[in-house]
Design an enzyme around this catalytic site. Structure first.
Site, PDB file in Angstrom:
ATOM      1  N   TYR A 147       0.811  -1.212   0.000  1.00 57.12           N
ATOM      2  CA  TYR A 147       0.000   0.000   0.000  1.00 57.12           C
ATOM      3  C   TYR A 147       0.851   1.272   0.000  1.00 57.12           C
ATOM      4  CZ  TYR A 147      -4.632   1.946   1.079  1.00 57.12           C
ATOM      5  OH  TYR A 147      -5.846   2.566   1.033  1.00 57.12           O
ATOM      6  N   LYS A 214      -0.725 -12.418   7.295  1.00 57.86           N
ATOM      7  CA  LYS A 214      -0.771 -13.530   6.343  1.00 57.86           C
ATOM      8  C   LYS A 214       0.649 -14.114   6.261  1.00 57.86           C
ATOM      9  CE  LYS A 214      -3.187 -15.815   3.357  1.00 57.86           C
ATOM     10  NZ  LYS A 214      -4.353 -16.644   3.634  1.00 57.86           N
ATOM     11  N   ASP A 268      -7.235 -14.299   6.574  1.00 62.12           N
ATOM     12  CA  ASP A 268      -8.522 -14.767   6.035  1.00 62.12           C
ATOM     13  C   ASP A 268      -9.421 -15.286   7.156  1.00 62.12           C
ATOM     14  OD1 ASP A 268      -6.314 -16.432   5.970  1.00 62.12           O
ATOM     15  OD2 ASP A 268      -7.241 -17.902   4.672  1.00 62.12           O
ATOM     16  N   ASP A 292      -6.734  -2.076   5.955  1.00 56.80           N
ATOM     17  CA  ASP A 292      -7.642  -1.317   5.096  1.00 56.80           C
ATOM     18  C   ASP A 292      -8.939  -2.107   4.911  1.00 56.80           C
ATOM     19  OD1 ASP A 292      -8.391   0.755   3.367  1.00 56.80           O
ATOM     20  OD2 ASP A 292      -7.693  -0.363   1.616  1.00 56.80           O
TER      21      ASP A 292
END
Ligand code: NAP
Length: 406
Positions: A147, A214, A268, A292
């Site tokens: 990002y 992650k 997730d 985000d």
């Protein structure tokens, strides 16, 4: 008068100057209404003893019109010098034009935490069966990750150069027709946001800090983020923080009284858990992109981004920029119809950050009363039975009318 920072502590005068950016699009609808609500809440809570001196600063379209630049130096300097400020949304052209002003503000001022509290306000329409179980604070890293804006377009010399470098020096093949983005996550960046989240959780007596990452797939970036925050806790918070693993190994799954629990979840599964068992989560700390997504998804559980507050904060030098978390919503701009809840609640958090106790509760309570009376803006009205649709300005006026000092 300026808010000063001395020895890492904020010194807030009774009449602090607070810079504000109106914002593009619906900024013109929500920001003036929010300022009226803030002034009323301060007056109500402190009876004239305290008052904000508002100082308008420019960014976005208005800044381009008046200065030729979307983010003038004076604006950046004012945000830094005055320590605490607030802004409406700013437009970002997609795939062309200038870089996101929000990303530029965060990076230039090194506002490394995107602070996003998500808590249900009674009466707000929600898609969840039990939205009142949601009460989390997302600490999203603001300066690193994919990002961060380190990217080059397909077919550009720099993208081609990197593709060649990867092939020749690293033995990695990337398709020639690729755009390239880089995902840096550092020890420094991970530790300082980990520290901010843990300090906040301890100070506000929250139960746990969860690292969302992650790291099983992106081992050397998101995995590093998780590992460094665990190391930090081990090195600096041994007396006040305990990991979930330690609780299971040494305490048969029962956390010792008074200890803050540190745990981690894969990104997730975190989304799933936030829907199924939101009450198991409290402070959540996460890299930029995960944060985000999560902060908007969690906001949806309590009524949407129209009512979610936020801020960008550097907890080391204390500079903080509070903001509406939604965008400029161009189709609604200038129509006096959108919900000013997000910027109003961001202001409530701003007062708490300044140490002005009581205002946040006064504002939240008044919003709750107004929503329970079913006088709401269109976004809530379309989801509520028997609601009366009011304008942005009327919603603000009703909030003021419903204010009681708590
Ligand atoms: P958006 O402006 O947040 O609007 C998306 C939709 O969300 C709106 O059409 C509206 O839905 C709803 N919405 C947003 N704010 C609302 C409010 N206050 N009250 C009620 N409903 C609200 O997102 P976008 O259209 O993707 O982005 C537009 C521009 O804003 C882009 O240039 C983007 O880069 C920028 N942006 C800025 C920020 C920021 O400054 N922090 C954040 C996000 C996006 P309905 O029309 O369906 O009712």
């Amino acid at each position: 008068m300026k808010i000063m920072v001395e020895n890492g502590k904020m010194n807030v005068p009774d009449n602090p100057t607070i810079p504000y950016i109106i914002g593009d699009g619906i900024g013109i609808d929500i920001t003036p209404v929010a300022i009226k609500v803030f002034d009323a809440a301060v007056e109500k809570t402190y009876g004239g003893k305290r008052k904000i001196e508002w100082m308008k600063i420019l960014a976005g379209k208005e800044a381009i019109d008046k200065t030729g630049e979307p983010l003038p130096k004076e604006t950046l300097n004012a945000i830094k010098d005055y320590v605490v400020s607030i802004k409406g949304p700013l437009e970002t052209p997609i795939g062309k034009g200038f870089r996101s002003l929000n990303v530029t503000l965060r990076q230039t001022l090194d506002l490394f935490v995107c602070f996003r509290p998500v808590k249900y306000i009674k009466g707000v329409p929600s898609p969840m069966k039990r939205p009142e179980l949601v009460d989390i604070i997302v600490f999203r890293e603001n300066t690193e990750d994919v990002y961060a804006g380190i990217e080059w377009p397909v077919d550009s010399d720099k993208a081609k150069e990197i593709i060649r470098f990867l092939k020749e020096k690293m033995g990695v093949t990337v398709r020639e027709d690729s755009g390239i983005g880089i995902k840096p996550i550092s020890i420094t960046g991970s530790r300082r946001i980990g520290k901010a989240a843990i300090d906040y959780a301890l100070e506000h007596e929250r139960k746990s800090v969860t690292i969302m990452h992650k790291g099983n797939i992106m081992k050397y970036t998101e995995g590093l983020f998780q590992a460094e925050i665990y190391k930090l806790a081990e090195e600096q918070y041994k007396d006040s923080v305990i990991t979930e693993e330690e609780i299971n190994e040494k305490y048969n799954g029962n956390a010792p009284e008074g200890m803050l629990i540190l745990k981690h979840r894969i990104a997730d599964s975190m989304f799933q858990q936030m829907i199924l068992r939101p009450d198991e989560y409290d402070v959540i700390v996460t890299p930029n992109l995960n944060g985000d997504y999560l902060s908007d998804a969690a906001a949806a559980q309590i009524g949407g981004i129209g009512i979610a507050p936020g801020a960008n904060i550097n907890y080391e030098n204390k500079v903080a920029l509070f903001e509406a978390t939604h965008g400029t919503s161009p189709k609604h701009a200038g129509k006096n119809e959108v919900n000013p809840g997000s910027i109003i609640l961001s202001g409530a958090e701003m007062f708490e950050y300044m140490g002005w106790k009581g205002i946040k509760e006064t504002i939240i309570n008044a919003i709750e009363k107004t929503v329970l009376e079913k006088h709401v803006t269109y976004d809530f009205a379309r989801l509520m039975d028997g609601a009366i649709k009011v304008s942005t300005g009327e919603f603000g006026d009703r909030i003021i009318k419903n204010m009681e000092v708590i």
